[in-house]
Scaffold this motif. Structure first.
Motif, mmCIF file in Angstrom:
data_model
loop_
_atom_site.group_PDB
_atom_site.id
_atom_site.type_symbol
_atom_site.label_atom_id
_atom_site.label_comp_id
_atom_site.label_asym_id
_atom_site.label_seq_id
_atom_site.Cartn_x
_atom_site.Cartn_y
_atom_site.Cartn_z
ATOM 1 N N TYR A 1 -2.370 7.883 -33.125
ATOM 2 C CA TYR A 1 -1.567 9.283 -32.440
ATOM 3 C C TYR A 1 -1.858 10.093 -32.638
ATOM 4 O O TYR A 1 -2.989 10.385 -33.123
ATOM 5 N N ASN A 2 -1.679 11.226 -31.597
ATOM 6 C CA ASN A 2 -2.787 12.424 -31.913
ATOM 7 C C ASN A 2 -1.728 13.396 -32.557
ATOM 8 O O ASN A 2 -1.761 15.011 -32.044
ATOM 9 N N TYR A 3 -1.649 13.264 -32.900
ATOM 10 C CA TYR A 3 -0.477 14.334 -34.201
ATOM 11 C C TYR A 3 -1.143 14.505 -35.284
ATOM 12 O O TYR A 3 -0.509 14.379 -36.658
ATOM 13 N N LYS B 1 -1.215 29.799 -53.465
ATOM 14 C CA LYS B 1 -0.839 30.861 -51.947
ATOM 15 C C LYS B 1 -0.269 29.329 -51.301
ATOM 16 O O LYS B 1 -0.365 28.581 -51.488
ATOM 17 N N THR B 2 0.135 29.555 -50.364
ATOM 18 C CA THR B 2 0.851 29.062 -49.388
ATOM 19 C C THR B 2 0.070 28.373 -48.604
ATOM 20 O O THR B 2 -1.174 29.332 -48.070
ATOM 21 N N PRO B 3 0.060 27.421 -47.993
ATOM 22 C CA PRO B 3 -0.921 26.354 -47.021
ATOM 23 C C PRO B 3 -0.415 27.014 -45.100
ATOM 24 O O PRO B 3 0.346 27.731 -44.809
ATOM 25 N N LYS B 4 -2.066 27.974 -44.901
ATOM 26 C CA LYS B 4 -1.800 28.353 -43.398
ATOM 27 C C LYS B 4 -2.363 26.506 -42.519
ATOM 28 O O LYS B 4 -3.445 26.151 -42.302
ATOM 29 N N LEU B 5 -2.146 26.995 -41.711
ATOM 30 C CA LEU B 5 -2.058 26.137 -40.444
ATOM 31 C C LEU B 5 -3.409 26.513 -39.677
ATOM 32 O O LEU B 5 -3.292 27.656 -39.012
ATOM 33 N N LEU B 6 -4.512 25.630 -39.425
ATOM 34 C CA LEU B 6 -5.561 25.759 -39.265
ATOM 35 C C LEU B 6 -5.946 25.535 -37.585
ATOM 36 O O LEU B 6 -5.879 24.925 -36.289
ATOM 37 N N ILE B 7 -5.284 24.272 -37.292
ATOM 38 C CA ILE B 7 -5.368 22.532 -36.325
ATOM 39 C C ILE B 7 -4.411 22.109 -36.343
ATOM 40 O O ILE B 7 -3.328 21.233 -37.219
ATOM 41 N N TYR B 8 -3.811 22.267 -35.141
ATOM 42 C CA TYR B 8 -2.615 20.942 -34.737
ATOM 43 C C TYR B 8 -3.180 19.988 -33.389
ATOM 44 O O TYR B 8 -3.746 20.671 -33.000
ATOM 45 N N ASP B 9 -2.665 19.008 -33.389
ATOM 46 C CA ASP B 9 -2.543 17.884 -32.668
ATOM 47 C C ASP B 9 -4.006 17.668 -32.235
ATOM 48 O O ASP B 9 -4.589 17.421 -30.827
ATOM 49 N N VAL B 10 -4.943 17.323 -33.634
ATOM 50 C CA VAL B 10 -6.331 16.835 -33.692
ATOM 51 C C VAL B 10 -7.315 18.292 -33.246
ATOM 52 O O VAL B 10 -7.978 18.355 -34.364
ATOM 53 N N CYS C 1 -5.529 17.767 -45.114
ATOM 54 C CA CYS C 1 -4.982 17.158 -43.386
ATOM 55 C C CYS C 1 -3.759 16.120 -43.042
ATOM 56 O O CYS C 1 -3.083 15.766 -44.402
ATOM 57 N N SER C 2 -2.836 16.416 -42.214
ATOM 58 C CA SER C 2 -1.477 15.787 -42.230
ATOM 59 C C SER C 2 -1.862 15.106 -41.002
ATOM 60 O O SER C 2 -2.476 14.940 -40.077
ATOM 61 N N SER C 3 -0.986 13.874 -40.488
ATOM 62 C CA SER C 3 -0.793 13.314 -39.665
ATOM 63 C C SER C 3 0.532 12.753 -39.120
ATOM 64 O O SER C 3 1.566 12.308 -40.805
ATOM 65 N N TYR C 4 1.195 12.428 -38.336
ATOM 66 C CA TYR C 4 2.325 11.871 -38.098
ATOM 67 C C TYR C 4 2.232 10.368 -38.555
ATOM 68 O O TYR C 4 1.293 9.659 -38.143
ATOM 69 N N HIS D 1 4.584 18.222 -32.443
ATOM 70 C CA HIS D 1 3.188 18.119 -32.634
ATOM 71 C C HIS D 1 3.347 17.619 -34.267
ATOM 72 O O HIS D 1 1.657 17.433 -34.510
ATOM 73 N N THR D 2 4.120 17.523 -34.977
ATOM 74 C CA THR D 2 4.319 16.718 -36.227
ATOM 75 C C THR D 2 3.746 17.392 -37.278
ATOM 76 O O THR D 2 2.713 17.556 -37.463
ATOM 77 N N VAL D 3 3.146 19.287 -36.993
ATOM 78 C CA VAL D 3 3.083 20.185 -37.390
ATOM 79 C C VAL D 3 3.925 21.137 -38.382
ATOM 80 O O VAL D 3 5.232 21.123 -37.536
ATOM 81 N N PHE D 4 3.517 21.519 -39.145
ATOM 82 C CA PHE D 4 4.606 22.696 -40.251
ATOM 83 C C PHE D 4 3.728 23.791 -40.098
ATOM 84 O O PHE D 4 2.492 24.290 -41.089
ATOM 85 N N ASP D 5 5.042 25.071 -39.256
ATOM 86 C CA ASP D 5 3.293 25.832 -39.064
ATOM 87 C C ASP D 5 4.623 27.527 -39.512
ATOM 88 O O ASP D 5 4.313 28.342 -39.529
ATOM 89 N N TYR D 6 5.436 27.245 -39.848
ATOM 90 C CA TYR D 6 5.684 28.558 -40.729
ATOM 91 C C TYR D 6 6.286 27.460 -42.269
ATOM 92 O O TYR D 6 7.313 26.362 -42.394
ATOM 93 N N TRP D 7 6.593 28.260 -43.471
ATOM 94 C CA TRP D 7 6.309 27.670 -44.783
ATOM 95 C C TRP D 7 7.220 28.713 -45.209
ATOM 96 O O TRP D 7 6.895 30.180 -45.263
ATOM 97 N N GLY D 8 7.952 28.617 -46.134
ATOM 98 C CA GLY D 8 8.661 29.811 -46.953
ATOM 99 C C GLY D 8 7.285 29.473 -48.581
ATOM 100 O O GLY D 8 6.362 29.464 -48.411
ATOM 101 N N GLN D 9 7.695 30.581 -49.248
ATOM 102 C CA GLN D 9 7.149 31.520 -50.194
ATOM 103 C C GLN D 9 6.820 30.401 -51.611
ATOM 104 O O GLN D 9 5.724 30.527 -52.195
ATOM 105 N N GLY D 10 7.308 29.411 -51.561
ATOM 106 C CA GLY D 10 6.818 28.314 -52.386
ATOM 107 C C GLY D 10 8.225 28.671 -54.202
ATOM 108 O O GLY D 10 8.403 29.742 -53.955
ATOM 109 N N ALA D 11 8.169 27.476 -54.921
ATOM 110 C CA ALA D 11 9.094 27.802 -55.599
ATOM 111 C C ALA D 11 8.716 26.722 -56.642
ATOM 112 O O ALA D 11 9.110 25.266 -56.869
ATOM 113 N N LEU D 12 8.382 27.070 -58.165
ATOM 114 C CA LEU D 12 7.311 26.565 -59.139
ATOM 115 C C LEU D 12 8.601 26.191 -60.010
ATOM 116 O O LEU D 12 9.828 27.519 -60.812
#
Lengths: 120, 110
Positions: free
Chosen positions: B32-34, B44-53, B90-93, A104-115
């Motif tokens: 692409y539908n990615y 804070k760390t980014p959190k995934l909200l939506i995938y595949d459009v 947002c991000s995309s392939y 899905h070209t998606v980042f689903d898990y992330w590390g805590q980040g480091a400056l």
């Protein structure tokens, strides 16, 4: 639950090499579904994809950083690493490791980040 | 390759709906539908909200919805809450660059 734990120095001198490691737990780093990625975020700026390493050791890098980047993976120790050479102040950023689901070209898990700050 | 284009900021009042756009090209969003969307609070760390459009991961509120038309993707947040104040990416392939991110949009809930 998958967890990514980053480690590495927070201060690097100009022209030297930035080195970070990300240790994966709660899931297999050898799973063919995933790419193991590095992403950075300069202060006040957006996200920038640096590249990824696959469990086989195959890599793909951002073209703008390709000449200075090297990523590696050690499956037996469940960790992967980033090296960025010849750093300048422009490389100062929060560096994240992340798991990319290749389906899905998606980042689903992330590390805590480091400056990482580049300064003499 | 250049980042995907997002508005720098949007704002809305509690209870309202807002939409954030993300514009790319035919080699990324249009092809692409990615498309994915991430929420990031300061520090804070980014959190995934939506995938595949348009798909939400488990646990993400259904107040978040998304779509795509041509080379532009959109994230809509309905029933705005103060806790929605954050940065959105947002991000995309990308056929040429593997993955591209947008520059980010700061949402202010007035």
């Amino acid at each position: 639950q998958v967890q990514l734990q980053q480690s590495g120095p927070g201060l690097v001198k100009p022209s030297q090499t930035l080195s970070l490691t990300c240790t994966v737990s709660g899931g297999s780093i050898s799973d063919k579904t995933y790419y193991w990625s590095w992403i950075r975020q300069a202060p006040g700026r957006g996200l920038e994809w640096i590249g990824y390493v696959f469990y086989t050791g195959a890599t793909q890098y951002n073209a703008s950083l390709k000449s200075r980047v090297a990523m590696s993976i050690e499956t037996s120790e469940s960790h992967f690493s980033l090296k960025l050479s010849s750093v300048t102040a422009a490389d100062t950023a929060v560096y994240y490791c992340a798991r990319e689901d290749s389906r899905h070209t998606v980042f689903d898990y992330w590390g805590q980040g480091a400056l990482v700050t580049v300064s003499s | 390759q250049s980042a995907l284009t997002q508005p720098a900021s949007v704002s809305g009042s509690p209870g309202q709906s807002i939409t954030i756009s993300c514009t790319g090209t035919s080699t990324d969003i249009g092809g692409y539908n990615y498309v994915s969307w991430y929420q990031q609070y300061p520090g804070k760390t980014p959190k995934l909200l939506i995938y595949d459009v348009r798909n939400r991961p488990s646990g993400v509120s259904n107040r978040f919805s998304a779509s795509k038309s041509g080379n532009t993707a959109s994230l809509t947040i309905s029933g705005l809450q103060t806790e929605d104040e954050a940065d959105y990416y947002c991000s995309s392939y990308s056929r040429t660059s593997h993955v591209l991110f947008g520059g980010g949009t700061k949402l202010t809930v007035l």
